[in-house]
Design an enzyme around this catalytic site. Structure first.
Site, PDB file in Angstrom:
ATOM      1  NE  ARG A  16      -6.291   6.253 -17.511  1.00 19.52           N
ATOM      2  CZ  ARG A  16      -7.597   6.074 -16.550  1.00 19.52           C
ATOM      3  NH1 ARG A  16      -7.871   6.229 -15.417  1.00 19.52           N
ATOM      4  NH2 ARG A  16      -8.580   6.587 -17.207  1.00 19.52           N
ATOM      5  CG  ASP A  17      -9.544   3.070 -16.099  1.00 23.20           C
ATOM      6  OD1 ASP A  17      -9.907   2.579 -14.075  1.00 23.20           O
ATOM      7  OD2 ASP A  17     -10.665   4.100 -16.280  1.00 23.20           O
ATOM      8  CB  CYS A 245     -12.122   5.441 -10.199  1.00 24.02           C
ATOM      9  SG  CYS A 245     -11.878   7.385  -9.916  1.00 24.02           S
TER      10      CYS A 245
HETATM   11  P1  HMG Z   1      -4.169  18.399  -4.308  1.00 24.03           P
HETATM   12  O1  HMG Z   1      -4.189  17.770  -2.739  1.00 24.03           O
HETATM   13  O2  HMG Z   1      -6.016  19.345  -4.569  1.00 24.03           O
HETATM   14  O3  HMG Z   1      -3.402  18.912  -4.954  1.00 24.03           O
HETATM   15  O4  HMG Z   1      -4.923  17.219  -5.480  1.00 24.03           O
HETATM   16  P2  HMG Z   1      -2.597  20.230  -4.695  1.00 24.03           P
HETATM   17  O5  HMG Z   1      -2.020  21.123  -6.133  1.00 24.03           O
HETATM   18  O6  HMG Z   1      -3.232  21.118  -3.041  1.00 24.03           O
HETATM   19  O7  HMG Z   1      -1.100  19.387  -4.776  1.00 24.03           O
HETATM   20  C1  HMG Z   1      -1.021  18.880  -3.319  1.00 24.03           C
HETATM   21  C2  HMG Z   1       0.286  17.517  -3.194  1.00 24.03           C
HETATM   22  O8  HMG Z   1       0.213  17.046  -4.354  1.00 24.03           O
HETATM   23  C3  HMG Z   1       1.522  18.300  -3.400  1.00 24.03           C
HETATM   24  O9  HMG Z   1       2.650  17.963  -2.999  1.00 24.03           O
HETATM   25  C4  HMG Z   1       1.603  18.207  -4.719  1.00 24.03           C
HETATM   26  O10 HMG Z   1       3.063  18.694  -5.377  1.00 24.03           O
HETATM   27  C5  HMG Z   1       1.203  17.143  -5.297  1.00 24.03           C
HETATM   28  P3  HMG Z   1       3.165  17.766  -1.152  1.00 24.03           P
HETATM   29  O11 HMG Z   1       3.157  19.689  -1.874  1.00 24.03           O
HETATM   30  O12 HMG Z   1       2.205  17.883  -0.744  1.00 24.03           O
HETATM   31  O13 HMG Z   1       4.078  16.616  -1.317  1.00 24.03           O
HETATM   32  N1  HMG Z   1       0.865  17.572  -6.853  1.00 24.03           N
HETATM   33  C6  HMG Z   1       1.149  15.807  -7.601  1.00 24.03           C
HETATM   34  N2  HMG Z   1       2.323  15.275  -7.818  1.00 24.03           N
HETATM   35  C7  HMG Z   1       2.678  14.761  -8.838  1.00 24.03           C
HETATM   36  N3  HMG Z   1       2.131  15.301  -9.978  1.00 24.03           N
HETATM   37  C8  HMG Z   1       0.691  15.754  -9.649  1.00 24.03           C
HETATM   38  C9  HMG Z   1       0.862  16.543  -8.749  1.00 24.03           C
HETATM   39  N4  HMG Z   1      -0.218  17.225  -8.443  1.00 24.03           N
HETATM   40  C10 HMG Z   1      -0.142  17.672  -7.479  1.00 24.03           C
HETATM   41  N5  HMG Z   1      -0.229  16.336 -11.042  1.00 24.03           N
HETATM   42  C11 HMG Z   1      -5.387  16.351  -7.713  1.00 24.03           C
HETATM   43  C12 HMG Z   1      -5.350  17.705  -6.606  1.00 24.03           C
HETATM   44  C13 HMG Z   1      -5.684  16.802  -8.855  1.00 24.03           C
HETATM   45  C14 HMG Z   1      -3.480  16.452  -7.934  1.00 24.03           C
HETATM   46  C15 HMG Z   1      -5.430  14.616  -7.063  1.00 24.03           C
HETATM   47  O14 HMG Z   1      -7.037  15.005  -6.336  1.00 24.03           O
HETATM   48  C16 HMG Z   1      -5.403  14.177  -8.161  1.00 24.03           C
HETATM   49  O15 HMG Z   1      -4.259  13.322  -8.104  1.00 24.03           O
HETATM   50  N6  HMG Z   1      -6.199  13.030  -8.669  1.00 24.03           N
HETATM   51  C17 HMG Z   1      -6.088  12.258  -9.012  1.00 24.03           C
HETATM   52  C18 HMG Z   1      -7.374  10.922  -8.397  1.00 24.03           C
HETATM   53  C19 HMG Z   1      -7.121   9.711  -9.804  1.00 24.03           C
HETATM   54  O16 HMG Z   1      -6.397   9.961 -10.199  1.00 24.03           O
HETATM   55  N7  HMG Z   1      -8.238   9.046 -10.232  1.00 24.03           N
HETATM   56  C20 HMG Z   1      -8.507   8.211 -10.934  1.00 24.03           C
HETATM   57  C21 HMG Z   1      -8.285   8.565 -12.748  1.00 24.03           C
HETATM   58  S1  HMG Z   1      -9.613   9.223 -13.006  1.00 24.03           S
HETATM   59  C22 HMG Z   1     -10.811   8.064 -13.619  1.00 24.03           C
HETATM   60  O17 HMG Z   1     -10.340   6.743 -13.127  1.00 24.03           O
HETATM   61  C23 HMG Z   1     -11.737   7.844 -14.893  1.00 24.03           C
HETATM   62  C24 HMG Z   1     -11.740   8.429 -15.779  1.00 24.03           C
HETATM   63  O18 HMG Z   1     -11.239   7.033 -16.338  1.00 24.03           O
HETATM   64  C25 HMG Z   1     -13.152   8.274 -16.517  1.00 24.03           C
HETATM   65  C26 HMG Z   1     -14.556   7.293 -15.876  1.00 24.03           C
HETATM   66  O19 HMG Z   1     -14.709   6.116 -15.688  1.00 24.03           O
HETATM   67  O20 HMG Z   1     -15.339   8.030 -15.077  1.00 24.03           O
HETATM   68  C27 HMG Z   1     -10.716   8.628 -16.727  1.00 24.03           C
HETATM   69 MG    MG Z   2     -12.415   4.763 -16.399  1.00 23.63          MG
END
Ligand code: HMG
Ligand code: MG
Length: 307
Positions: A16-17, A245
């Protein structure tokens, strides 16, 4: 002498990450094979994928196929990252045998990073997570939360421990069972990490706290040791040091699982992982990505094997 845990749990987050930030599409069978090789090395906790928006992170769009393809070894626990109810519904749309054992929600101690990464404020994210946690726990899933930017933020700079404490409290209040203190940028140094951990311990017992250290500034092993000294006995790590990320520009991968295993075994601490087989898993994914491993311990062993 510091008192250290006899055994440490490592969660390998490389599928994942480790892969989410890869620009080139990584074929689903390669992800599944990576997970198989990690299990063969004795890894029993794996963060397999995320059910986030594919518009935000295209690399994780094959989440359902990855979950379908995994053969779980006995005792293997599978975690997935979940940003909202839509993500949980998608993860649970599969037959039960393909469900994760654990979900990982992810909040941020930095307001700006929260908006950049999940498009909402910290307070809104908690409200978004509340029904996700309740539904997941209803289904018997374990709920962990990552607390991003726990020592520093790419947009706001240093983060005060009090903000980590506040986030930990909000996550606890909605029913989160464990938290991972994440140094997303890899800027933290040992005493800062310890202060952030202490702020977390006000809300979560030490055995419910995990370290998640990116290694951008080469501090992740030191931060791991500083956490061990406070009794933390679980860490998120990534084979070959893969990771980053997409919304934390410049941050490199998680601490390499191989390096942590080498350090822990060298201190007489058990992990249940076979370092040689783990190194082979790292070689597999590094070759698939066409680059050298980011693990110093793996490179040392590989040089020895070659010599
Ligand atoms: P948004 O654009 O505000 O969401 O994103 P929305 O609810 O307005 O939906 C927009 C579109 O996304 C829609 O599709 C939804 O259906 C779709 P459309 O109608 O335009 O075709 N959608 C989804 N599709 C599939 N699965 C879902 C989903 N949710 C909405 N779950 C949202 C808000 C949270 C979804 C977005 O910002 C997002 O997905 N962010 C994730 C970013 C990410 O993955 N970052 C990396 C992981 S975090 C990380 O690495 C840190 C960590 O390792 C710890 C660290 O190191 O700090 C964990
Ligand atoms: Mg991380």
């Amino acid at each position: 002498m510091m008192k250290l845990p006899a055994r440490v749990k490592l969660v390998d987050v490389s599928p994942r990450d480790g892969l989410q930030n890869e620009k080139q599409p990584v074929p689903t069978p390669v992800k599944i094979e990576l997970i198989a090789r990690l299990q063969a090395a004795g890894v029993r906790e794996i963060e397999a994928t995320s059910f986030v928006s594919p518009q935000w992170v295209p690399q994780m769009a094959d989440n359902a196929q990855v979950m379908r393809g995994i053969q779980r070894a006995k005792g293997m626990r599978c975690a997935v990252l979940i940003p909202n109810m839509q993500g949980l519904d998608a993860a649970l749309a599969a037959p039960r045998a393909q469900w994760p054992d654990e979900i990982v929600i992810f909040g941020s101690a930095s307001e700006t990073f929260s908006r950049k990464n999940i498009n909402c404020s910290i307070a809104e994210s908690i409200e978004r997570f509340r029904p996700v946690v309740a539904a997941a726990r209803d289904q018997g899933l374990h709920v962990r939360a990552a607390m991003s930017c726990a020592v520093g933020c790419p947009y706001e700079g240093e983060i005060a421990p009090a903000r980590v404490g506040l986030l930990a409290q909000m996550l606890k209040d909605i029913g989160t069972q464990e938290v991972a203190l994440a140094d997303t940028l890899g800027v933290g140094t040992p005493l800062k990490v310890q202060r952030a951990l202490e702020a977390t311990f006000a809300h979560f017992a030490v055995h419910h706290v995990c370290g998640h250290f990116h290694d951008t500034y080469g501090q992740a092993l030191a931060n791991t040791l500083a956490s061990l000294a406070l009794g933390v006995a679980q860490f998120d790590t990534s084979v070959a040091g893969l990771g980053g990320c997409p919304y934390a520009q410049g941050a490199t991968g998680n601490v390499a699982t191989e390096d942590v295993v080498y350090m822990l075994h060298g201190m007489g601490i058990e992990t249940g992982i076979d370092l040689d087989q783990l190194i082979d898993a790292g070689v597999y994914i590094s070759q698939a990505l066409g680059r050298k491993s980011g693990s110093r311990a793996a490179m040392a062993v590989l040089n020895q094997r070659a010599g």
